[in-house]
Design a protein around this motif. Structure first.
Motif, PDB file in Angstrom:
ATOM      1  N   GLU A 279     -32.481  30.090  86.053  1.00  0.00           N
ATOM      2  CA  GLU A 279     -33.203  31.562  85.806  1.00  0.00           C
ATOM      3  C   GLU A 279     -32.743  32.392  87.473  1.00  0.00           C
ATOM      4  O   GLU A 279     -32.428  33.444  87.259  1.00  0.00           O
ATOM      5  N   GLU A 280     -33.332  31.545  88.249  1.00  0.00           N
ATOM      6  CA  GLU A 280     -33.118  32.310  89.789  1.00  0.00           C
ATOM      7  C   GLU A 280     -31.649  32.343  89.994  1.00  0.00           C
ATOM      8  O   GLU A 280     -31.403  33.431  90.476  1.00  0.00           O
ATOM      9  N   GLU A 281     -30.736  31.315  89.432  1.00  0.00           N
ATOM     10  CA  GLU A 281     -29.272  31.367  89.945  1.00  0.00           C
ATOM     11  C   GLU A 281     -28.549  32.873  89.420  1.00  0.00           C
ATOM     12  O   GLU A 281     -27.940  33.648  89.822  1.00  0.00           O
ATOM     13  N   ALA A 282     -29.200  32.910  87.795  1.00  0.00           N
ATOM     14  CA  ALA A 282     -28.725  33.940  87.210  1.00  0.00           C
ATOM     15  C   ALA A 282     -29.112  35.177  87.914  1.00  0.00           C
ATOM     16  O   ALA A 282     -28.429  36.508  87.990  1.00  0.00           O
ATOM     17  N   ARG A 283     -30.451  35.391  88.417  1.00  0.00           N
ATOM     18  CA  ARG A 283     -30.802  36.570  89.062  1.00  0.00           C
ATOM     19  C   ARG A 283     -30.148  36.928  90.552  1.00  0.00           C
ATOM     20  O   ARG A 283     -29.655  37.944  90.565  1.00  0.00           O
ATOM     21  N   ALA A 284     -29.642  35.901  90.973  1.00  0.00           N
ATOM     22  CA  ALA A 284     -28.974  35.912  92.220  1.00  0.00           C
ATOM     23  C   ALA A 284     -27.524  36.540  91.997  1.00  0.00           C
ATOM     24  O   ALA A 284     -26.927  37.315  92.732  1.00  0.00           O
TER      25      ALA A 284
END
Length: 202
Positions: free
Chosen positions: A119-124
């Motif tokens: 999820e954090e990677e997708a946000r980045a």
């Protein structure tokens, strides 16, 4: 420098981890970088050179004027993060302090090392895409005209009064460069340190 507009202010950000001056050739390489940057306007301040302790330990700017050497830890991407943050802060300050100040720069390698969630990677990735799209839109909104072959500088600046010359061949810095573009900065990438090097534009 004939015909160069001194009202256009230029700052130079050098990714010394990515493009390192050869030992003994630091002053000559620095002069080459400044000469290339000066084609776009008046270079403000010293060249800011970012590198980690390992890289900068293999070169020496001792006694070389006109360069602000910033040692950025010992991790692989420490210099990228420091350069990106400095570029974004300068662009935001030059825009009168306006703009989004909550952009957190990181790199894909750093996120993998830190074990971020999907999820954090997708946000980045989404944030990087958003700034890329905004930068693209900003460039499309700039004044358009047909430039002669000898008007290369004008075709890059296109009415902007601030230029960031980023000395790197590292795509990891794209988010920071897009952010700067969105704050009215013309970004020029100097992708190698050869005597005949030319810059790309953004």
């Amino acid at each position: 420098r004939a015909g160069v507009d001194d009202d256009v202010r230029v700052r130079v950000f050098w990714d010394a981890d990515n493009l390192r001056a050869r030992l003994g050739d630091e002053a000559t390489t620095l002069a080459r970088v400044v000469r290339a940057a000066s084609a776009f306007g008046r270079v403000d301040g010293d060249v800011a050179a970012f590198g980690n302790g390992t890289t900068l330990g293999r070169t020496s700017f001792d006694g070389v004027g006109g360069v602000d050497v910033r040692v950025c830890g010992d991790e692989e991407d420490d210099a990228d993060v420091a350069l990106a943050e400095a570029l974004m802060e300068w662009a935001r300050r030059e825009a009168g302090g306006e703009g989004e100040g909550d952009v957190v720069f990181t790199t894909k390698r750093r996120r993998v090392k830190d074990g971020v969630s999907e999820e954090e990677e997708a946000r980045a990735v989404k944030m990087a895409g958003r700034w890329a799209e905004r930068a693209r839109g900003g460039r499309e909104a700039l004044p358009k005209r047909t430039y002669a072959r000898d008007e290369t500088v004008e075709s890059i600046i296109r009415g902007r009064s601030r230029v960031a010359v980023v000395v790197t061949s590292d795509n990891d810095l794209k988010l920071a460069m897009d952010y700067a573009c969105c704050h009215g900065v013309a970004v020029v990438v100097l992708g190698n340190l050869s005597p005949n090097a030319t810059g790309g534009k953004s």
